[in-house]
Scaffold this motif. Structure first.
Motif, PDB file in Angstrom:
ATOM      1  N   ILE A   1      -0.878  -3.605  -7.085  1.00 20.94           N
ATOM      2  CA  ILE A   1      -0.287  -4.448  -6.036  1.00 20.94           C
ATOM      3  C   ILE A   1      -0.298  -3.700  -4.701  1.00 20.94           C
ATOM      4  O   ILE A   1      -0.604  -4.291  -3.657  1.00 20.94           O
ATOM      5  CB  ILE A   1       1.139  -4.897  -6.420  1.00 20.94           C
ATOM      6  CG1 ILE A   1       1.097  -5.817  -7.647  1.00 20.94           C
ATOM      7  CG2 ILE A   1       1.816  -5.614  -5.247  1.00 20.94           C
ATOM      8  CD1 ILE A   1       2.451  -6.095  -8.269  1.00 20.94           C
ATOM      9  N   PHE A   2       0.011  -2.397  -4.732  1.00 22.30           N
ATOM     10  CA  PHE A   2      -0.088  -1.577  -3.521  1.00 22.30           C
ATOM     11  C   PHE A   2      -1.488  -1.668  -2.933  1.00 22.30           C
ATOM     12  O   PHE A   2      -1.664  -1.870  -1.739  1.00 22.30           O
ATOM     13  CB  PHE A   2       0.260  -0.115  -3.826  1.00 22.30           C
ATOM     14  CG  PHE A   2      -0.318   0.861  -2.843  1.00 22.30           C
ATOM     15  CD1 PHE A   2       0.238   0.999  -1.579  1.00 22.30           C
ATOM     16  CD2 PHE A   2      -1.427   1.624  -3.169  1.00 22.30           C
ATOM     17  CE1 PHE A   2      -0.307   1.889  -0.660  1.00 22.30           C
ATOM     18  CE2 PHE A   2      -1.981   2.514  -2.268  1.00 22.30           C
ATOM     19  CZ  PHE A   2      -1.421   2.646  -1.000  1.00 22.30           C
ATOM     20  N   ARG A   3      -2.499  -1.506  -3.786  1.00 22.93           N
ATOM     21  CA  ARG A   3      -3.873  -1.563  -3.295  1.00 22.93           C
ATOM     22  C   ARG A   3      -4.170  -2.905  -2.626  1.00 22.93           C
ATOM     23  O   ARG A   3      -4.732  -2.956  -1.532  1.00 22.93           O
ATOM     24  CB  ARG A   3      -4.871  -1.325  -4.431  1.00 22.93           C
ATOM     25  CG  ARG A   3      -6.301  -1.156  -3.908  1.00 22.93           C
ATOM     26  CD  ARG A   3      -7.338  -1.210  -4.986  1.00 22.93           C
ATOM     27  NE  ARG A   3      -7.844  -2.511  -5.320  1.00 22.93           N
ATOM     28  CZ  ARG A   3      -8.477  -3.370  -4.496  1.00 22.93           C
ATOM     29  NH1 ARG A   3      -8.625  -3.093  -3.237  1.00 22.93           N
ATOM     30  NH2 ARG A   3      -8.941  -4.508  -4.941  1.00 22.93           N
ATOM     31  N   LEU A   4      -3.755  -3.977  -3.276  1.00 14.97           N
ATOM     32  CA  LEU A   4      -3.988  -5.304  -2.697  1.00 14.97           C
ATOM     33  C   LEU A   4      -3.284  -5.466  -1.356  1.00 14.97           C
ATOM     34  O   LEU A   4      -3.886  -5.905  -0.375  1.00 14.97           O
ATOM     35  CB  LEU A   4      -3.510  -6.396  -3.658  1.00 14.97           C
ATOM     36  CG  LEU A   4      -4.297  -6.606  -4.936  1.00 14.97           C
ATOM     37  CD1 LEU A   4      -3.601  -7.639  -5.814  1.00 14.97           C
ATOM     38  CD2 LEU A   4      -5.722  -7.025  -4.638  1.00 14.97           C
ATOM     39  N   GLU A   5      -2.014  -5.121  -1.322  1.00 18.72           N
ATOM     40  CA  GLU A   5      -1.215  -5.391  -0.120  1.00 18.72           C
ATOM     41  C   GLU A   5      -1.477  -4.415   1.015  1.00 18.72           C
ATOM     42  O   GLU A   5      -1.511  -4.824   2.179  1.00 18.72           O
ATOM     43  CB  GLU A   5       0.276  -5.396  -0.480  1.00 18.72           C
ATOM     44  CG  GLU A   5       0.650  -6.551  -1.380  1.00 18.72           C
ATOM     45  CD  GLU A   5       2.091  -6.535  -1.824  1.00 18.72           C
ATOM     46  OE1 GLU A   5       2.581  -7.604  -2.231  1.00 18.72           O
ATOM     47  OE2 GLU A   5       2.738  -5.475  -1.792  1.00 18.72           O
ATOM     48  N   SER A   6      -1.643  -3.146   0.705  1.00 24.44           N
ATOM     49  CA  SER A   6      -1.746  -2.144   1.769  1.00 24.44           C
ATOM     50  C   SER A   6      -3.176  -1.788   2.146  1.00 24.44           C
ATOM     51  O   SER A   6      -3.412  -1.348   3.269  1.00 24.44           O
ATOM     52  CB  SER A   6      -0.998  -0.871   1.370  1.00 24.44           C
ATOM     53  OG  SER A   6       0.381  -1.133   1.264  1.00 24.44           O
ATOM     54  N   LEU A   7      -4.108  -1.957   1.236  1.00 28.17           N
ATOM     55  CA  LEU A   7      -5.475  -1.511   1.509  1.00 28.17           C
ATOM     56  C   LEU A   7      -6.487  -2.650   1.607  1.00 28.17           C
ATOM     57  O   LEU A   7      -7.531  -2.479   2.237  1.00 28.17           O
ATOM     58  CB  LEU A   7      -5.925  -0.516   0.429  1.00 28.17           C
ATOM     59  CG  LEU A   7      -5.019   0.695   0.215  1.00 28.17           C
ATOM     60  CD1 LEU A   7      -5.538   1.559  -0.927  1.00 28.17           C
ATOM     61  CD2 LEU A   7      -4.862   1.498   1.502  1.00 28.17           C
TER      62      LEU A   7
ATOM     63  N   TYR B   1       6.211  -0.113  -0.736  1.00 25.41           N
ATOM     64  CA  TYR B   1       7.389  -0.229  -1.601  1.00 25.41           C
ATOM     65  C   TYR B   1       6.951  -0.249  -3.065  1.00 25.41           C
ATOM     66  O   TYR B   1       7.547   0.403  -3.913  1.00 25.41           O
ATOM     67  CB  TYR B   1       8.185  -1.508  -1.295  1.00 25.41           C
ATOM     68  CG  TYR B   1       9.092  -1.391  -0.108  1.00 25.41           C
ATOM     69  CD1 TYR B   1      10.413  -1.007  -0.261  1.00 25.41           C
ATOM     70  CD2 TYR B   1       8.630  -1.663   1.175  1.00 25.41           C
ATOM     71  CE1 TYR B   1      11.258  -0.899   0.828  1.00 25.41           C
ATOM     72  CE2 TYR B   1       9.458  -1.556   2.273  1.00 25.41           C
ATOM     73  CZ  TYR B   1      10.770  -1.176   2.091  1.00 25.41           C
ATOM     74  OH  TYR B   1      11.604  -1.068   3.171  1.00 25.41           O
ATOM     75  N   ASN B   2       5.900  -1.007  -3.360  1.00 25.82           N
ATOM     76  CA  ASN B   2       5.387  -1.066  -4.728  1.00 25.82           C
ATOM     77  C   ASN B   2       4.876   0.295  -5.187  1.00 25.82           C
ATOM     78  O   ASN B   2       5.116   0.697  -6.324  1.00 25.82           O
ATOM     79  CB  ASN B   2       4.291  -2.123  -4.827  1.00 25.82           C
ATOM     80  CG  ASN B   2       4.857  -3.519  -4.808  1.00 25.82           C
ATOM     81  OD1 ASN B   2       5.558  -3.913  -5.721  1.00 25.82           O
ATOM     82  ND2 ASN B   2       4.577  -4.266  -3.754  1.00 25.82           N
TER      83      ASN B   2
END
Length: 129
Positions: A19-25, A56-57
């Protein structure tokens, strides 16, 4: 039983790293936009918010992984506390998502099932000690 809690917490952490990868990158990429149902314009406008939310994730995943490592190789009590904090926060975020928008129930389940199971299994494993 404790090993199962580690595995479930690890799965929860991996989901949150993704989810971090999707949202931040990858927030503005077409595949990510399809996952979140956003237009190119909306993705561009919400990019700073998504970037922040992704971290946050990531931080929840890091706390959980540190908890697994500390529990397995150091203090089981400290490790369990970290796993409860990480997975409990993941579960709480999934509940907020599910209750804020019923159309996000699938996403909430993806985000929340593994940490919920990790918390339950960890509780059972530690109660049996």
């Amino acid at each position: 039983m404790l090993t199962l809690a580690y595995v479930l917490a690890g799965i929860a952490a991996l989901v949150h790293v993704y989810i971090f990868r999707l949202e931040s990158l990858a927030w503005t990429e077409p595949r990510t936009r399809a996952v979140f149902g956003t237009t190119p314009e909306t993705a561009q406008v919400t990019r700073p918010m998504a970037y922040n939310q992704g971290f946050y994730n990531l931080f929840l995943a890091v706390v959980t992984v540190v908890g697994i490592v500390v529990s397995a190789y150091g203090s089981e009590d400290v490790g369990a506390a970290l796993m409860y904090a990480g997975c409990g926060s993941m579960l709480a975020a999934a509940l907020v998502l599910a209750t804020s928008d019923r159309s996000k129930l699938r996403a909430a389940l993806i985000q929340g099932v593994a940490p919920a199971l990790a918390v339950v299994v960890l509780l059972v494993a530690r109660a049996g000690e």
